[in-house]
Design a protein around this motif. Sequence first.
Motif, PDB file in Angstrom:
ATOM      1  N   LEU A  57       0.839  -1.202   0.000  1.00 51.80           N
ATOM      2  CA  LEU A  57       0.000   0.000   0.000  1.00 51.80           C
ATOM      3  C   LEU A  57       0.871   1.247   0.000  1.00 51.80           C
ATOM      4  O   LEU A  57       0.603   2.202  -0.723  1.00 51.80           O
ATOM      5  CB  LEU A  57      -0.913   0.026   1.229  1.00 51.80           C
ATOM      6  CG  LEU A  57      -2.081  -0.932   1.253  1.00 51.80           C
ATOM      7  CD1 LEU A  57      -2.826  -0.803   2.574  1.00 51.80           C
ATOM      8  CD2 LEU A  57      -3.015  -0.678   0.105  1.00 51.80           C
ATOM      9  N   TYR A  58       1.911   1.241   0.820  1.00 49.06           N
ATOM     10  CA  TYR A  58       2.786   2.404   0.904  1.00 49.06           C
ATOM     11  C   TYR A  58       3.450   2.686  -0.441  1.00 49.06           C
ATOM     12  O   TYR A  58       3.495   3.827  -0.894  1.00 49.06           O
ATOM     13  CB  TYR A  58       3.851   2.216   1.988  1.00 49.06           C
ATOM     14  CG  TYR A  58       4.849   3.342   1.995  1.00 49.06           C
ATOM     15  CD1 TYR A  58       4.497   4.590   2.496  1.00 49.06           C
ATOM     16  CD2 TYR A  58       6.110   3.186   1.455  1.00 49.06           C
ATOM     17  CE1 TYR A  58       5.390   5.646   2.463  1.00 49.06           C
ATOM     18  CE2 TYR A  58       7.009   4.231   1.424  1.00 49.06           C
ATOM     19  CZ  TYR A  58       6.640   5.460   1.927  1.00 49.06           C
ATOM     20  OH  TYR A  58       7.515   6.500   1.881  1.00 49.06           O
ATOM     21  N   LYS A  59       3.954   1.655  -1.085  1.00 49.53           N
ATOM     22  CA  LYS A  59       4.654   1.841  -2.359  1.00 49.53           C
ATOM     23  C   LYS A  59       3.739   2.420  -3.434  1.00 49.53           C
ATOM     24  O   LYS A  59       4.147   3.270  -4.213  1.00 49.53           O
ATOM     25  CB  LYS A  59       5.235   0.511  -2.840  1.00 49.53           C
ATOM     26  CG  LYS A  59       6.416   0.058  -2.025  1.00 49.53           C
ATOM     27  CD  LYS A  59       6.947  -1.269  -2.515  1.00 49.53           C
ATOM     28  CE  LYS A  59       8.104  -1.739  -1.649  1.00 49.53           C
ATOM     29  NZ  LYS A  59       8.608  -3.048  -2.078  1.00 49.53           N
ATOM     30  N   LYS A  60       2.496   1.971  -3.469  1.00 51.79           N
ATOM     31  CA  LYS A  60       1.585   2.379  -4.538  1.00 51.79           C
ATOM     32  C   LYS A  60       0.801   3.659  -4.225  1.00 51.79           C
ATOM     33  O   LYS A  60       0.498   4.433  -5.126  1.00 51.79           O
ATOM     34  CB  LYS A  60       0.611   1.239  -4.835  1.00 51.79           C
ATOM     35  CG  LYS A  60      -0.234   1.473  -6.060  1.00 51.79           C
ATOM     36  CD  LYS A  60      -0.991   0.241  -6.464  1.00 51.79           C
ATOM     37  CE  LYS A  60      -1.795   0.487  -7.728  1.00 51.79           C
ATOM     38  NZ  LYS A  60      -2.545  -0.692  -8.138  1.00 51.79           N
ATOM     39  N   TYR A  61       0.470   3.887  -2.949  1.00 55.45           N
ATOM     40  CA  TYR A  61      -0.451   4.966  -2.594  1.00 55.45           C
ATOM     41  C   TYR A  61       0.147   6.022  -1.670  1.00 55.45           C
ATOM     42  O   TYR A  61      -0.592   6.780  -1.049  1.00 55.45           O
ATOM     43  CB  TYR A  61      -1.698   4.375  -1.930  1.00 55.45           C
ATOM     44  CG  TYR A  61      -2.433   3.394  -2.800  1.00 55.45           C
ATOM     45  CD1 TYR A  61      -3.200   3.818  -3.872  1.00 55.45           C
ATOM     46  CD2 TYR A  61      -2.357   2.025  -2.559  1.00 55.45           C
ATOM     47  CE1 TYR A  61      -3.877   2.924  -4.681  1.00 55.45           C
ATOM     48  CE2 TYR A  61      -3.032   1.115  -3.362  1.00 55.45           C
ATOM     49  CZ  TYR A  61      -3.786   1.568  -4.414  1.00 55.45           C
ATOM     50  OH  TYR A  61      -4.450   0.680  -5.216  1.00 55.45           O
ATOM     51  N   GLY A  82       1.233   9.187   0.142  1.00 50.96           N
ATOM     52  CA  GLY A  82       0.765  10.560   0.027  1.00 50.96           C
ATOM     53  C   GLY A  82      -0.712  10.693  -0.307  1.00 50.96           C
ATOM     54  O   GLY A  82      -1.215  11.803  -0.432  1.00 50.96           O
ATOM     55  N   LEU A  83      -1.421   9.574  -0.437  1.00 52.17           N
ATOM     56  CA  LEU A  83      -2.833   9.606  -0.821  1.00 52.17           C
ATOM     57  C   LEU A  83      -3.726   9.085   0.304  1.00 52.17           C
ATOM     58  O   LEU A  83      -3.278   8.370   1.193  1.00 52.17           O
ATOM     59  CB  LEU A  83      -3.062   8.738  -2.064  1.00 52.17           C
ATOM     60  CG  LEU A  83      -2.320   9.154  -3.327  1.00 52.17           C
ATOM     61  CD1 LEU A  83      -2.538   8.121  -4.421  1.00 52.17           C
ATOM     62  CD2 LEU A  83      -2.752  10.526  -3.792  1.00 52.17           C
ATOM     63  N   TRP A  84      -4.993   9.442   0.227  1.00 50.64           N
ATOM     64  CA  TRP A  84      -6.013   8.876   1.107  1.00 50.64           C
ATOM     65  C   TRP A  84      -6.480   7.568   0.499  1.00 50.64           C
ATOM     66  O   TRP A  84      -6.643   7.471  -0.717  1.00 50.64           O
ATOM     67  CB  TRP A  84      -7.196   9.829   1.245  1.00 50.64           C
ATOM     68  CG  TRP A  84      -6.909  10.969   2.157  1.00 50.64           C
ATOM     69  CD1 TRP A  84      -6.400  12.181   1.815  1.00 50.64           C
ATOM     70  CD2 TRP A  84      -7.097  10.990   3.562  1.00 50.64           C
ATOM     71  NE1 TRP A  84      -6.257  12.965   2.928  1.00 50.64           N
ATOM     72  CE2 TRP A  84      -6.685  12.259   4.015  1.00 50.64           C
ATOM     73  CE3 TRP A  84      -7.577  10.074   4.491  1.00 50.64           C
ATOM     74  CZ2 TRP A  84      -6.738  12.612   5.359  1.00 50.64           C
ATOM     75  CZ3 TRP A  84      -7.628  10.431   5.825  1.00 50.64           C
ATOM     76  CH2 TRP A  84      -7.213  11.690   6.247  1.00 50.64           C
ATOM     77  N   VAL A  85      -6.677   6.566   1.340  1.00 52.09           N
ATOM     78  CA  VAL A  85      -7.068   5.247   0.866  1.00 52.09           C
ATOM     79  C   VAL A  85      -8.268   4.755   1.672  1.00 52.09           C
ATOM     80  O   VAL A  85      -8.265   4.816   2.900  1.00 52.09           O
ATOM     81  CB  VAL A  85      -5.897   4.247   1.009  1.00 52.09           C
ATOM     82  CG1 VAL A  85      -6.296   2.871   0.538  1.00 52.09           C
ATOM     83  CG2 VAL A  85      -4.689   4.729   0.230  1.00 52.09           C
ATOM     84  N   ALA A  86      -9.290   4.291   0.957  1.00 55.16           N
ATOM     85  CA  ALA A  86     -10.460   3.674   1.586  1.00 55.16           C
ATOM     86  C   ALA A  86     -10.292   2.163   1.464  1.00 55.16           C
ATOM     87  O   ALA A  86     -10.195   1.630   0.361  1.00 55.16           O
ATOM     88  CB  ALA A  86     -11.739   4.124   0.897  1.00 55.16           C
ATOM     89  N   LEU A  87     -10.224   1.506   2.612  1.00 58.65           N
ATOM     90  CA  LEU A  87      -9.983   0.070   2.640  1.00 58.65           C
ATOM     91  C   LEU A  87     -11.233  -0.683   3.070  1.00 58.65           C
ATOM     92  O   LEU A  87     -12.081  -0.155   3.786  1.00 58.65           O
ATOM     93  CB  LEU A  87      -8.849  -0.248   3.619  1.00 58.65           C
ATOM     94  CG  LEU A  87      -7.512   0.434   3.347  1.00 58.65           C
ATOM     95  CD1 LEU A  87      -6.563   0.208   4.512  1.00 58.65           C
ATOM     96  CD2 LEU A  87      -6.907  -0.082   2.065  1.00 58.65           C
TER      97      LEU A  87
END
Length: 64
Positions: A8-12, A14-19
């Motif tokens: 998740l860190y590598k791909k997202y 600096g972004l907000w993520v809804a899991l």
Amino acid sequence: MSKDWTKLYKKYKGLWVALDKDEVTVLGYGKTANEAVKKAQIKTNKTLFLTRIPKDLASYVGVI
């Protein structure tokens, strides 16, 4: 139980993520929390786990 958010860190970063409830499956993401939630709501009407993935990982060990 801890979750491995390395991917998740590598791909997202600096972004907000809804899991999803499993806290690993990404349902939506965006520059704002609102954008992430809107994208996730297109896929599901479940309760979301919302978090912001930091741009940089900073470790702190010690006493303030």
